[in-house]
Design a protein around this motif. Structure first.
Motif, PDB file in Angstrom:
ATOM      1  N   ASP A 140       0.830  -1.203   0.000  1.00  0.00           N
ATOM      2  CA  ASP A 140       0.000   0.000   0.000  1.00  0.00           C
ATOM      3  C   ASP A 140       0.865   1.254   0.000  1.00  0.00           C
ATOM      4  O   ASP A 140       2.022   1.235   0.423  1.00  0.00           O
ATOM      5  N   HIS A 141       0.292   2.359  -0.468  1.00  0.00           N
ATOM      6  CA  HIS A 141       1.024   3.635  -0.486  1.00  0.00           C
ATOM      7  C   HIS A 141       1.402   4.041   0.938  1.00  0.00           C
ATOM      8  O   HIS A 141       0.614   3.855   1.872  1.00  0.00           O
ATOM      9  N   ASP A 142       2.587   4.627   1.094  1.00  0.00           N
ATOM     10  CA  ASP A 142       3.043   4.963   2.452  1.00  0.00           C
ATOM     11  C   ASP A 142       2.083   5.922   3.153  1.00  0.00           C
ATOM     12  O   ASP A 142       1.972   5.907   4.372  1.00  0.00           O
ATOM     13  N   ARG A 143       1.326   6.735   2.402  1.00  0.00           N
ATOM     14  CA  ARG A 143       0.427   7.668   3.093  1.00  0.00           C
ATOM     15  C   ARG A 143      -0.748   6.947   3.772  1.00  0.00           C
ATOM     16  O   ARG A 143      -1.435   7.548   4.582  1.00  0.00           O
ATOM     17  N   TYR A 144      -0.920   5.665   3.477  1.00  0.00           N
ATOM     18  CA  TYR A 144      -1.953   4.878   4.165  1.00  0.00           C
ATOM     19  C   TYR A 144      -1.337   3.884   5.149  1.00  0.00           C
ATOM     20  O   TYR A 144      -1.945   2.858   5.462  1.00  0.00           O
ATOM     21  N   ILE A 201       3.369 -14.617   1.843  1.00  0.00           N
ATOM     22  CA  ILE A 201       2.757 -13.288   1.898  1.00  0.00           C
ATOM     23  C   ILE A 201       3.769 -12.325   2.499  1.00  0.00           C
ATOM     24  O   ILE A 201       4.178 -12.479   3.657  1.00  0.00           O
ATOM     25  N   ARG A 202       4.198 -11.363   1.700  1.00  0.00           N
ATOM     26  CA  ARG A 202       5.230 -10.423   2.151  1.00  0.00           C
ATOM     27  C   ARG A 202       4.585  -9.131   2.634  1.00  0.00           C
ATOM     28  O   ARG A 202       3.678  -8.590   1.974  1.00  0.00           O
ATOM     29  N   ALA A 203       5.098  -8.633   3.749  1.00  0.00           N
ATOM     30  CA  ALA A 203       4.642  -7.339   4.256  1.00  0.00           C
ATOM     31  C   ALA A 203       5.470  -6.256   3.582  1.00  0.00           C
ATOM     32  O   ALA A 203       6.692  -6.229   3.712  1.00  0.00           O
ATOM     33  N   GLY A 204       4.788  -5.381   2.837  1.00  0.00           N
ATOM     34  CA  GLY A 204       5.518  -4.363   2.105  1.00  0.00           C
ATOM     35  C   GLY A 204       4.823  -3.016   2.154  1.00  0.00           C
ATOM     36  O   GLY A 204       3.757  -2.849   2.767  1.00  0.00           O
ATOM     37  N   ILE A 205       5.441  -2.058   1.478  1.00  0.00           N
ATOM     38  CA  ILE A 205       4.888  -0.701   1.402  1.00  0.00           C
ATOM     39  C   ILE A 205       5.458  -0.062   0.130  1.00  0.00           C
ATOM     40  O   ILE A 205       6.523  -0.462  -0.319  1.00  0.00           O
ATOM     41  N   ASN A 234       7.467   9.776  -3.270  1.00  0.00           N
ATOM     42  CA  ASN A 234       8.179  11.039  -3.037  1.00  0.00           C
ATOM     43  C   ASN A 234       7.149  12.135  -2.769  1.00  0.00           C
ATOM     44  O   ASN A 234       7.371  13.296  -3.102  1.00  0.00           O
ATOM     45  N   ASP A 235       6.047  11.774  -2.161  1.00  0.00           N
ATOM     46  CA  ASP A 235       4.975  12.719  -1.821  1.00  0.00           C
ATOM     47  C   ASP A 235       5.528  13.766  -0.849  1.00  0.00           C
ATOM     48  O   ASP A 235       5.910  13.422   0.271  1.00  0.00           O
ATOM     49  N   PRO A 236       5.606  15.037  -1.273  1.00  0.00           N
ATOM     50  CA  PRO A 236       6.249  16.038  -0.412  1.00  0.00           C
ATOM     51  C   PRO A 236       5.487  16.277   0.888  1.00  0.00           C
ATOM     52  O   PRO A 236       6.073  16.716   1.872  1.00  0.00           O
ATOM     53  N   VAL A 237       4.206  15.959   0.899  1.00  0.00           N
ATOM     54  CA  VAL A 237       3.410  16.202   2.106  1.00  0.00           C
ATOM     55  C   VAL A 237       3.460  14.992   3.052  1.00  0.00           C
ATOM     56  O   VAL A 237       3.749  15.136   4.246  1.00  0.00           O
ATOM     57  N   HIS A 238       3.190  13.803   2.526  1.00  0.00           N
ATOM     58  CA  HIS A 238       3.010  12.635   3.399  1.00  0.00           C
ATOM     59  C   HIS A 238       4.229  11.727   3.553  1.00  0.00           C
ATOM     60  O   HIS A 238       4.348  11.024   4.550  1.00  0.00           O
ATOM     61  N   SER A 239       5.111  11.720   2.539  1.00  0.00           N
ATOM     62  CA  SER A 239       6.172  10.705   2.573  1.00  0.00           C
ATOM     63  C   SER A 239       7.243  10.908   3.651  1.00  0.00           C
ATOM     64  O   SER A 239       7.852   9.914   4.070  1.00  0.00           O
ATOM     65  N   PRO A 240       7.483  12.143   4.153  1.00  0.00           N
ATOM     66  CA  PRO A 240       8.423  12.234   5.287  1.00  0.00           C
ATOM     67  C   PRO A 240       7.958  11.363   6.460  1.00  0.00           C
ATOM     68  O   PRO A 240       8.761  10.636   7.065  1.00  0.00           O
ATOM     69  N   ALA A 241       6.659  11.379   6.757  1.00  0.00           N
ATOM     70  CA  ALA A 241       6.117  10.519   7.821  1.00  0.00           C
ATOM     71  C   ALA A 241       6.195   9.052   7.398  1.00  0.00           C
ATOM     72  O   ALA A 241       6.456   8.173   8.227  1.00  0.00           O
ATOM     73  N   GLY A 242       5.970   8.795   6.098  1.00  0.00           N
ATOM     74  CA  GLY A 242       6.075   7.426   5.577  1.00  0.00           C
ATOM     75  C   GLY A 242       7.479   6.875   5.760  1.00  0.00           C
ATOM     76  O   GLY A 242       7.649   5.712   6.145  1.00  0.00           O
ATOM     77  N   ARG A 243       8.474   7.717   5.508  1.00  0.00           N
ATOM     78  CA  ARG A 243       9.867   7.270   5.685  1.00  0.00           C
ATOM     79  C   ARG A 243      10.146   6.914   7.141  1.00  0.00           C
ATOM     80  O   ARG A 243      10.776   5.895   7.431  1.00  0.00           O
ATOM     81  N   LEU A 277       9.030  -5.402   7.945  1.00  0.00           N
ATOM     82  CA  LEU A 277       8.750  -5.330   6.505  1.00  0.00           C
ATOM     83  C   LEU A 277       9.663  -6.277   5.733  1.00  0.00           C
ATOM     84  O   LEU A 277      10.851  -6.395   6.031  1.00  0.00           O
ATOM     85  N   ASP A 278       9.093  -6.936   4.742  1.00  0.00           N
ATOM     86  CA  ASP A 278       9.893  -7.764   3.846  1.00  0.00           C
ATOM     87  C   ASP A 278      10.403  -6.970   2.659  1.00  0.00           C
ATOM     88  O   ASP A 278      11.452  -7.279   2.092  1.00  0.00           O
ATOM     89  N   PHE A 279       9.650  -5.920   2.291  1.00  0.00           N
ATOM     90  CA  PHE A 279       9.834  -5.372   0.943  1.00  0.00           C
ATOM     91  C   PHE A 279       9.358  -3.926   0.881  1.00  0.00           C
ATOM     92  O   PHE A 279       8.252  -3.613   1.333  1.00  0.00           O
ATOM     93  N   VAL A 280      10.199  -3.058   0.332  1.00  0.00           N
ATOM     94  CA  VAL A 280       9.796  -1.661   0.110  1.00  0.00           C
ATOM     95  C   VAL A 280       9.971  -1.325  -1.373  1.00  0.00           C
ATOM     96  O   VAL A 280      11.059  -1.463  -1.929  1.00  0.00           O
ATOM     97  N   LEU A 281       8.877  -0.903  -1.970  1.00  0.00           N
ATOM     98  CA  LEU A 281       8.901  -0.413  -3.356  1.00  0.00           C
ATOM     99  C   LEU A 281       9.167   1.084  -3.317  1.00  0.00           C
ATOM    100  O   LEU A 281       8.641   1.773  -2.433  1.00  0.00           O
ATOM    101  N   GLY A 282       9.925   1.601  -4.270  1.00  0.00           N
ATOM    102  CA  GLY A 282      10.153   3.041  -4.357  1.00  0.00           C
ATOM    103  C   GLY A 282       9.513   3.607  -5.612  1.00  0.00           C
ATOM    104  O   GLY A 282       9.650   3.029  -6.687  1.00  0.00           O
TER     105      GLY A 282
END
Ligand SMILES: [Zn+2]
Ligand SMILES: [Zn+2]
Length: 277
Positions: A58-62, A83-87, A91-100, A110-115
């Motif tokens: 899912d998108h990091d903002r969720y 079943i891998r836990a991923g996100i 580069n969402d300037p508003v939400h992704s700092p919290a996502g990081r 987490l098993d996997f992070v997509l960029g």
């Protein structure tokens, strides 16, 4: 586990069987807390398609909806399915700092992070919104937009929080093509990916977008192969019925271009699996 529908992923002209989908959005485009009711249909779809390895991204903002205990319960209820836990880190300037920060905090779960790069100059609209995002390209120098996009991609790679890059040439989504040769840009970006031992995804999502092409393009895939960069396979499904979409065509493409291995991840550790005939 049944195998009734395995042939659906086998293109008539290719013997390759795809088994993994590493890009999917159980929450769609809003926060929906992970529950068995939300997740089980994805496991059912995977089984129906003969997929044996899937990653929720899912998108990091969720990230507020992601529940690792529910993923564990789903694993218990679905033996035989990895079943891998991923996100999907944006580069969402508003939400992704919290996502990081959330990814750093939950790295070991987490098993996997997509960029992904979904934002250019506008902070309030993903450039890949269809059709509205196309307005961001109007009366602009397309070569500069491409350079800007790949620069943002390298910035994302440099965070060190990513395992695989999603839809690497998403910038082509609305059909805008550069006039200059983008070979250097692409080469630099793939070099950043190679030195960090990251993967890139082969995404069938491009086939359902205005550009009607696989992400990434053949020339990018070929250059990535030369560099020994591994590939994940992905549908970017926003509904469980979209899981594995066009994988038969993807299998055909991979056979044609000579890709025989798919990369999987467990706790961020990549492993290449040779595709079964
Ligand atoms: Zn994306
Ligand atoms: Zn996505």
């Amino acid at each position: 586990m049944t195998s009734e529908a395995l042939p659906t992923l086998k293109h008539p002209d290719t013997p390759l069987r795809l088994f993994s989908d590493y890009h999917m959005h159980p929450q769609g485009h809003r926060v929906q807390r992970y529950t068995q009711q939300l997740l089980q249909p994805w496991a059912d779809s995977a089984r129906r398609l003969g997929l044996t390895d899937i990653a929720f991204t899912d998108h990091d903002r969720y990230h507020g909806g992601v529940d690792f205990d529910e993923i564990d319960r789903l694993r218990e209820r679905n033996p035989g399915l990895q079943i891998r836990a991923g996100i999907e880190l944006d580069n969402d300037p508003v939400h992704s700092p919290a996502g990081r920060r959330w990814i750093e905090k939950n790295w070991d779960k987490l098993d996997f992070v997509l960029g992904s790069v979904h934002f250019l100059e506008r902070a309030d609209q993903m450039f890949d919104s269809v059709p509205d995002g196309a307005a961001q390209f109007q009366a602009r120098n397309i070569d500069e937009i491409y350079a800007d996009y790949f620069r943002r991609l390298r910035e994302l790679i440099a965070t060190g929080l990513v395992d695989s890059l999603a839809h690497l040439d998403l910038i082509k989504i609305h059909g805008h093509r550069p006039t200059a040769d983008v070979g250097t840009l692409v080469n630099e970006t793939l070099e950043c990916i190679r030195v960090r031992n990251l993967a890139i995804e082969l995404s069938t999502a491009g086939w359902r977008k205005p550009v009607k092409e696989l992400y990434p393009s053949d020339s990018i895939i070929e250059l990535a192969m030369k560099k020994g960069i591994p590939f994940t396979t992905a549908s970017d499904a926003h509904s469980h019925v979209q899981l594995g979409e066009n994988f038969a065509n993807l299998a055909y493409k991979m056979a044609e271009i000579g890709i025989r291995q798919v990369c999987i991840f467990e706790k961020h550790k990549p492993a290449e699996v040779t595709l079964q005939l």
